[in-house]
Every structure is written in structure tokens, then in C-alpha cells.
Scaffold this active site. Sequence first.
Site, PDB file in Angstrom:
ATOM      1  N   MET A  17      22.821  37.628  17.747  1.00  0.00           N
ATOM      2  CA  MET A  17      24.305  37.288  17.400  1.00  0.00           C
ATOM      3  C   MET A  17      24.620  37.109  16.140  1.00  0.00           C
ATOM      4  SD  MET A  17      26.019  36.542  20.065  1.00  0.00           S
ATOM      5  CE  MET A  17      27.232  35.606  19.055  1.00  0.00           C
ATOM      6  N   THR A 103      23.603  27.855  19.136  1.00  0.00           N
ATOM      7  CA  THR A 103      22.097  27.820  19.683  1.00  0.00           C
ATOM      8  C   THR A 103      22.247  27.071  21.022  1.00  0.00           C
ATOM      9  OG1 THR A 103      21.533  27.803  17.462  1.00  0.00           O
ATOM     10  CG2 THR A 103      19.914  26.994  19.100  1.00  0.00           C
ATOM     11  N   THR A 104      21.468  27.306  21.893  1.00  0.00           N
ATOM     12  CA  THR A 104      21.147  26.885  23.210  1.00  0.00           C
ATOM     13  C   THR A 104      19.720  26.372  23.232  1.00  0.00           C
ATOM     14  OG1 THR A 104      20.710  28.827  24.472  1.00  0.00           O
ATOM     15  CG2 THR A 104      23.223  28.055  24.303  1.00  0.00           C
ATOM     16  N   ALA A 127      28.168  26.013  24.617  1.00  0.00           N
ATOM     17  CA  ALA A 127      27.133  27.006  25.219  1.00  0.00           C
ATOM     18  C   ALA A 127      27.614  28.326  25.326  1.00  0.00           C
ATOM     19  CB  ALA A 127      26.579  26.276  26.429  1.00  0.00           C
ATOM     20  N   HIS A 159      20.404  37.270  32.012  1.00  0.00           N
ATOM     21  CA  HIS A 159      20.547  37.653  31.074  1.00  0.00           C
ATOM     22  C   HIS A 159      19.496  38.442  30.575  1.00  0.00           C
ATOM     23  CE1 HIS A 159      22.990  33.855  30.301  1.00  0.00           C
ATOM     24  NE2 HIS A 159      23.396  34.515  29.078  1.00  0.00           N
ATOM     25  N   HIS A 160      19.509  39.225  29.474  1.00  0.00           N
ATOM     26  CA  HIS A 160      18.454  40.073  28.737  1.00  0.00           C
ATOM     27  C   HIS A 160      16.970  39.467  28.697  1.00  0.00           C
ATOM     28  CE1 HIS A 160      18.855  37.615  25.022  1.00  0.00           C
ATOM     29  NE2 HIS A 160      19.893  37.565  25.212  1.00  0.00           N
ATOM     30  N   LYS A 163      15.889  36.374  26.270  1.00  0.00           N
ATOM     31  CA  LYS A 163      16.567  35.165  26.286  1.00  0.00           C
ATOM     32  C   LYS A 163      14.872  34.152  26.467  1.00  0.00           C
ATOM     33  CE  LYS A 163      19.992  32.185  27.694  1.00  0.00           C
ATOM     34  NZ  LYS A 163      20.273  31.696  26.580  1.00  0.00           N
ATOM     35  N   GLY A 169      22.328  27.973  28.694  1.00  0.00           N
ATOM     36  CA  GLY A 169      23.338  26.770  28.404  1.00  0.00           C
ATOM     37  C   GLY A 169      24.627  26.913  29.116  1.00  0.00           C
ATOM     38  N   THR A 170      25.014  28.259  29.305  1.00  0.00           N
ATOM     39  CA  THR A 170      26.402  28.404  30.000  1.00  0.00           C
ATOM     40  C   THR A 170      26.284  27.821  31.714  1.00  0.00           C
ATOM     41  OG1 THR A 170      26.999  30.237  28.647  1.00  0.00           O
ATOM     42  CG2 THR A 170      28.091  30.052  30.840  1.00  0.00           C
TER      43      THR A 170
END
Length: 274
Positions: A17, A103-104, A127, A159-160, A163, A169-170
Amino acid sequence: MSETQVNIAINGAAGRMGRQLLAAVAERPDTRISAAIDAPGQASIGVDTSVLSGGEATGISVVDSVADALTNVDTIIDFSAPAVTLALLEVIKGSDKRIVIGTTGFTDAQLRTLEKAASDIPIVFAANYSIGVTVALSLLAQAAKALGDDYDVEITEAHHHHKVDAPSGTALAMGNAVADALNRDLKQCAVYGREGITGARDPKTIGFATVRAGDIIGEHTVLYAGNGERLEITHKANDRMTFARGAVRAAHWLSTQSAGLYDMTHVLGLKQHV
Ligand code: NAD
């Protein structure tokens, strides 16, 4: 601080990111990179930020000590790791710095520390900084209210393989949006994965399933399943720049706010007050 130009530091600048954030700051005429920080020992320490972002030289080198980096900074954008974020909040306490946190993976205790810090520091914490997910959170609450307890709710996210936290978090934010709309407490009703003889599904639960694979940037589906029909609300991120642009937009918006804890709904004008 100039009225129009916001001087930004990226914490976690060498990360997936961080690199996108450097590029997203460079895209806007009203934001400028003033510092870039990453962990001691990283190969990128000492290099110009353009090596990470692929853009034009900024004259700003990546440093490994936040304390010395913030002199000309108005707002920090932090996409790093929970312990790193909390240490940063300690550093900027009592200063005039603002912070956008992406950050999550915070524990409940860490979240309480973050919330407390917002009594002194202007903070945007989300998130997910995409506009699409921010809109999805409103749609999810609306759907849950209309469908009520007769529909089973299950949340799937992918996700990748790098992670480190799960569920995302989402996904948790989506679960909270649905639980609040149904007058449930996510802590009491969440089911994180199932195995073995689980028994029939308790209708008051909200189930989560996690996929970690390849280079998936981020996909979330909330399923409402009733008798004879299913409704699915899905968001797919194709490009990390969508999060980065949202976070930089949040940083610019935050430059005129006082201390408090804000999220993307405030930034987009969907919610007015803290
Ligand atoms: P990443 O591992 O690629 O990047 C994290 C960076 O932080 C690394 O470069 C690492 O070296 C750096 N770091 C570690 N310790 C540090 C320290 N002490 N000081 C400064 N930097 C330090 O991870 P990523 O994929 O970029 O994700 C980072 C975080 O952002 C994760 O928590 C992720 O879940 C979250 N994320 C949030 C959103 C959102 O929209 N809110 C979107 C994507 C990712």
C-alpha cells in the site's frame, strides 16, 4: 500549513500500500510527500521515494525513524501493522499532526487505545478506503433492516496470500453494519469458520468464511439467504490505487478537522459529526 497544500508522510512506505500511496499523493496538486518511513533494515531505507512509486524524483528519502521525519509534515498516512500504528500515535500525541490509519487487525484493547488517542489527535480510521465499500456499508445496513431476521447472513472474503489478519477488517466492518441494523452484537453472533458436526445453523448468527490465495487484492460478498431467494452484495477491488486515492482524499479532508475519530463516511459527507 498552507491552506491548499497538505504535506504528507507515508508510514509503511515500502509496503504494497505504501508504494501506491506515494503515487496517489503525487497525482494530486494539493498534496505533497514530505516524509516516508519504513522499518529499520528495509532495503529501501535511504532511497528516493520515486524508486518505490515509479514516479518522478521527490528529493525525499525513506527513513527508518519517525521521530526525525515529521518536522514538515501535516498529516501521516499509516498502512503498516497494529503495534507500529499505536507506537506512532504515542509519538504524535500532543503535537499538531493528523493521521489517516489504514492498518487493520487491531485487537479490541488496541482499538480502545486508538479511540482514546482521538480525543487529542484528528484521526481518520477505516478498514477500507474505497468509495465502493463505503457505499456498500450503507447498502448492507439498508438490506439487513428490510430483510430482517428471516434471512441468514453469511460473509465471504478473499485476499492475497500475504495478508496476515483474518477475517479482513472490511469483512468485520460489513458484519458490524449488518449486526447493528439487526440489533445484534457481532461479538455474540459471529461464527468464524465451521468444521465437523456443527449442528444446524443458528438463525441469529452471522457466518464468516475466509479465502487466502494468490494475488487477490480484495473481494467481499455478503449473502442474505431466505426461503426461495438469495441476495448477494459483492465488492471487488481490482487495483490498490482505489484504497490509496481514498486515503489521500481522507488526508486532505482531515487537514481542516479538529481532534476526533472519523471514518470514510465523514470524508465523503455521508455523516456529518463524530
Ligand atoms: P505490507 O506488509 O506490504 O506493508 C507494510 C509495511 O509496513 C512494510 O513495508 C513494513 O516494512 C512496514 N513497517 C513494518 N514495521 C514498520 C515500522 N516500525 N515503521 C514503519 N514501517 C514499518 O502490507 P500492506 O499490504 O501494504 O498492508 C498494510 C496494512 O494495511 C495491513 O494491515 C492491511 O490489512 C491494511 N490495508 C488496508 C486497506 C484499507 O483500505 N484500509 C487496504 C489494503 C491494506
